[in-house]
Design an enzyme around this catalytic site. Sequence first.
Site, short mmCIF file in Angstrom:
data_model
loop_
_atom_site.label_atom_id
_atom_site.label_comp_id
_atom_site.label_asym_id
_atom_site.label_seq_id
_atom_site.Cartn_x
_atom_site.Cartn_y
_atom_site.Cartn_z
N GLU A 185 71.56 45.94 12.32
CA GLU A 185 72.86 45.28 12.25
C GLU A 185 72.93 44.13 11.27
O GLU A 185 73.91 43.97 10.54
CB GLU A 185 73.28 44.74 13.63
CG GLU A 185 73.52 45.81 14.66
CD GLU A 185 72.28 46.02 15.51
OE1 GLU A 185 71.18 45.91 14.94
OE2 GLU A 185 72.41 46.28 16.70
N ASP A 235 70.62 47.69 17.92
CA ASP A 235 70.21 47.04 19.17
C ASP A 235 70.11 48.04 20.33
O ASP A 235 70.83 49.04 20.37
CB ASP A 235 71.19 45.93 19.54
CG ASP A 235 71.03 44.70 18.67
OD1 ASP A 235 69.97 44.58 18.02
OD2 ASP A 235 71.95 43.86 18.64
N ASP A 292 71.28 48.62 23.26
CA ASP A 292 72.29 48.58 24.31
C ASP A 292 73.46 49.48 23.91
O ASP A 292 73.42 50.16 22.88
CB ASP A 292 72.76 47.15 24.60
CG ASP A 292 73.39 46.48 23.38
OD1 ASP A 292 73.51 47.13 22.33
OD2 ASP A 292 73.76 45.29 23.48
N GLU A 316 76.42 48.72 22.75
CA GLU A 316 77.01 48.39 21.46
C GLU A 316 76.14 48.88 20.32
O GLU A 316 76.63 49.40 19.31
CB GLU A 316 77.20 46.87 21.36
CG GLU A 316 78.32 46.30 22.20
CD GLU A 316 79.68 46.78 21.76
OE1 GLU A 316 79.99 46.70 20.56
OE2 GLU A 316 80.45 47.26 22.62
N TYR A 328 65.13 40.98 23.40
CA TYR A 328 66.57 41.13 23.24
C TYR A 328 67.32 40.27 24.25
O TYR A 328 66.98 40.22 25.43
CB TYR A 328 66.96 42.60 23.42
CG TYR A 328 68.38 42.89 23.02
CD1 TYR A 328 68.84 42.56 21.75
CD2 TYR A 328 69.27 43.50 23.90
CE1 TYR A 328 70.14 42.83 21.38
CE2 TYR A 328 70.57 43.78 23.54
CZ TYR A 328 71.00 43.43 22.27
OH TYR A 328 72.30 43.68 21.90
N ARG A 338 70.68 40.19 25.18
CA ARG A 338 71.86 40.64 25.95
C ARG A 338 71.38 41.65 26.98
O ARG A 338 71.22 42.83 26.67
CB ARG A 338 72.92 41.25 25.03
CG ARG A 338 73.55 40.22 24.09
CD ARG A 338 74.73 40.79 23.33
NE ARG A 338 75.27 39.80 22.43
CZ ARG A 338 74.95 39.67 21.14
NH1 ARG A 338 74.05 40.49 20.63
NH2 ARG A 338 75.47 38.73 20.39
N HIS A 345 67.16 47.03 30.75
CA HIS A 345 66.58 46.15 29.76
C HIS A 345 65.59 45.20 30.42
O HIS A 345 65.72 44.88 31.60
CB HIS A 345 67.66 45.28 29.08
CG HIS A 345 68.58 46.09 28.22
ND1 HIS A 345 69.87 45.71 27.97
CD2 HIS A 345 68.40 47.25 27.56
CE1 HIS A 345 70.45 46.61 27.19
NE2 HIS A 345 69.59 47.54 26.93
#
Length: 917
Positions: free
Chosen positions: A7, A80, A82, A84, A296, A298, A343
């Site tokens: 990203e 990432d 997740d 998103e 990570y 989030r 996670h």
Amino acid sequence: MPVVVVESPAKAKTINKYLGDNYTVLASYGHVRDLPPKDGSVDTEHGFDMKWEVAADSRKHLRAIADALKTDPELILATDPDREGEAISWHLTEALFKSKALKKDTPVRRVVFNAITKAAVTDAMANPRDVDMELVRAYLARRALDYLVGFNLSPVLWRKLPGAKSAGRVQSVCLRLIVEREMEIEAFRPQEYWSVAAMLRTPRGQEFEARLTNLSGKRLDRFDLNTAAQAEMAVQAVSSRDLAVAGVEAKPVSRNPAPPFMTSTLQQEASRKFGMGAKQAMSAAQRLYEAGHITYMRTDGIDMAPEAVTAARKAVGEFFGAEYVPEKPRIYKNKAKNAQEAHECIRPTDMFARPESLRLVDADQRRLYELIWKRTIACQMAGARMERTTVDITSRDGEVGLRATGQVVLFDGFLRVYEEGRDDDGDEDGKRLPQMTEGEALALSPEGGYGPAFARAVADSETAPQEAVGLTRHPAAVMAAGAAVLGLQHHTQPPARYTEATLVKKMEEIGIGRPSTYASIVTTIQDRGYVRKDKNRLIPEDKGRLVTIFLLTYFNRYVGYDFTADLESQLDHISAGGRDWKEVLEWFWRDFSAHLAETADLRITEVLETIDEALAPHLYPPREDGKDARLCPGCDKGRLSLRTARSGGAFLGCSNYPECRYTRPLSAPSGEGSGIPPEGMLLGHDDGDAITLRTGRFGPYVQRGEATEEVPKPPRSSLPKGWTPETTDLARALMLLSLPRPIGPHPEDGETVEAGIGRYGPFIRHGKRYANLSEVDEVFTVGMNRAVELLAQKAARGGGRTAAAPLKELGEHPDGGPVSVMSGRYGPYVKWAKINATLPKDMPPEEITLEQALELIVAKAGKTAKAKAPAKKPAAAKKTATKTATRTTAKKSATGKAAPKKTAAAKPPPKAAAGDG
């Protein structure tokens, strides 16, 4: 070389360091596609088909990836780990296939890693997979829901509630929490109660504090002593009796460490300990993650990888000793209602990397890393062992009972490294009590001489020293003599306003929002002007209160806590493959569209009347004189009601307007709350004019003279932030009314430099260039040297009101004037004179030609012939008519008057409104 896409450029730099020259690592700079903010982006009539558009600033990043694939057509998606991140990978492949940069036989692999370390990246590269379409479908459902709510509900607010900016699926529920808490505070009525404390002495001369718990043989409840007279009687009862130890109980107590951080708890602790907002904390955490220092950030998970647990235990033993390592590793299980994709917790990637060893330059990153390191290390340390002692004291006749408590730490354990912060003001009593035995006689301290804890109790109570109840009637003498027994007055307190930390905690508790959205939601409601932050507390603005009442009245279900939490749960089921995403959308849209239709015929006056009635307890509290609470205090004839201004503000106004111009802001519950009478307060006279202090719909202001037919709006100036009506005198009022203040001619061009106070605070101005001042008082003292310096600094940073630079200059129009390609809020467009023509989706701005641009301009002007620019010399009647038509078309295009009528969904919402949840 395989092309690896992540990203951000910072993440790309770190990963490239681990992969070496055998890979090309590029950044997508976040999402490359999004739903265009216009009607029909989610087609509810055709299976919720979603029309995606590559953002203008993403085209060059997408092209760089496409160019890299020409030399090595192998794509590795390393976004990432997740929902998103999965969505970004999906968007990238879809966009690249559409542009034919990817072919059906091009190898595309997806890799994920929870930490940007060499081991994690290498392991991920060795274990690729396909894009997880269940996570993608969960993203599509969430994005469609946010679009449908934001795009359809926001226009309803714009039309029915002037000044409202947007509504969002989760944003509005979050706002409701803050507004309802504020209404609880306003409805709260404090209740008085008293406590009695005594300073006692053992036979060995050791002093300690005890609190009265029993009186007349009865255990005291909180409100049993609710007057000063009752408290004084209790003080006399304690001071007139012989006291002895009735019992001593010592209990061992242990405390275990808090679990490692997840997103919500990290934001809460960063707020408690450092005052960081959610956005600030996540920004610092993002940079730490991209640099490879933490995992990570989030996540809903609190579990730790086995190897991380082992490393943490080794670090504890090395840094603090074997006695601080528990016998067994601590295993933490997630307790969140709806844990997101599995996670790991937020932890350091290297347990032995102590904060001081990293030498982080950025203060936020340094503090946040230390917080994460300490919490992680502490969670694998031995518990703290304490001894809690309780001493019960009674009088010989059993009429009076007191209790003293103390706590002693026997082994600090994890407390040596870290202790979790608290949101409330509760405080465990950590003092050590002197040694006592049952039956031992106690005496009141002969000198009074209460210790620091007793003095703190006095300070913490709401009793001023001169109001304390003691052994004598004169409190000053009691304090001076060092009273041994003291009555302390208290009042019950309303619930505390939310901080960003406690708001995130509440959202997590009721199951709304997710780790990737907490910060953006809290930030959005502040950016919209619905909420302001004061001393770290979130306070709803009048605008936010009106929006909440409107939504509760007409869209109650969709701002319901249970409904929103249930919808979040369904979205999580989609990501687990348990629900069909389009079925969820159909279920939601069926009822939501019906609610939208019901509001189509609402009139603004009807909406205001409904909100006015709903807010009546807040807006019109009972008056002390017993008169009608709605009676206008200005004319004593009209009735107050809710009004809105064109600027979007709301206020209370008199029904006798314009004969009576009395107004009052919503935030003041009574006309006298500001201390300013309705007719204003006279501060003095200047040059024959009365200078008055008044209050209006936007708060207190000063005014010169009175309104007359010749001067309907006399000079006025609002009190700036930090100035209160109590401190505003004639001199200060004249200072405000004299603004803007000329400082002098600028040394370069001689144009006047002036200082003033505007919408965004104090400033200095030179021509069209503005520079901010840090303090309001500087407006009246800043000199030319300082002003020139600030203006120069602003210019060096690129400040000032300058025209936007075109993306591409195409050349001259046949009738004169440049034709340019510009970047706009809704995408690139062609500009000539006053005509702006949007580029089609399939026409990249860097590839458009002058001929194509002229065709777009003609189409925009609504003509079959070329649009004509203003003539440089007199022209024929036909040419004049053409010019007039062009100007009229351009003007109507800008104002929207010439456009056909559209539905409620036609006006695009602010960008954040459609993606808050």
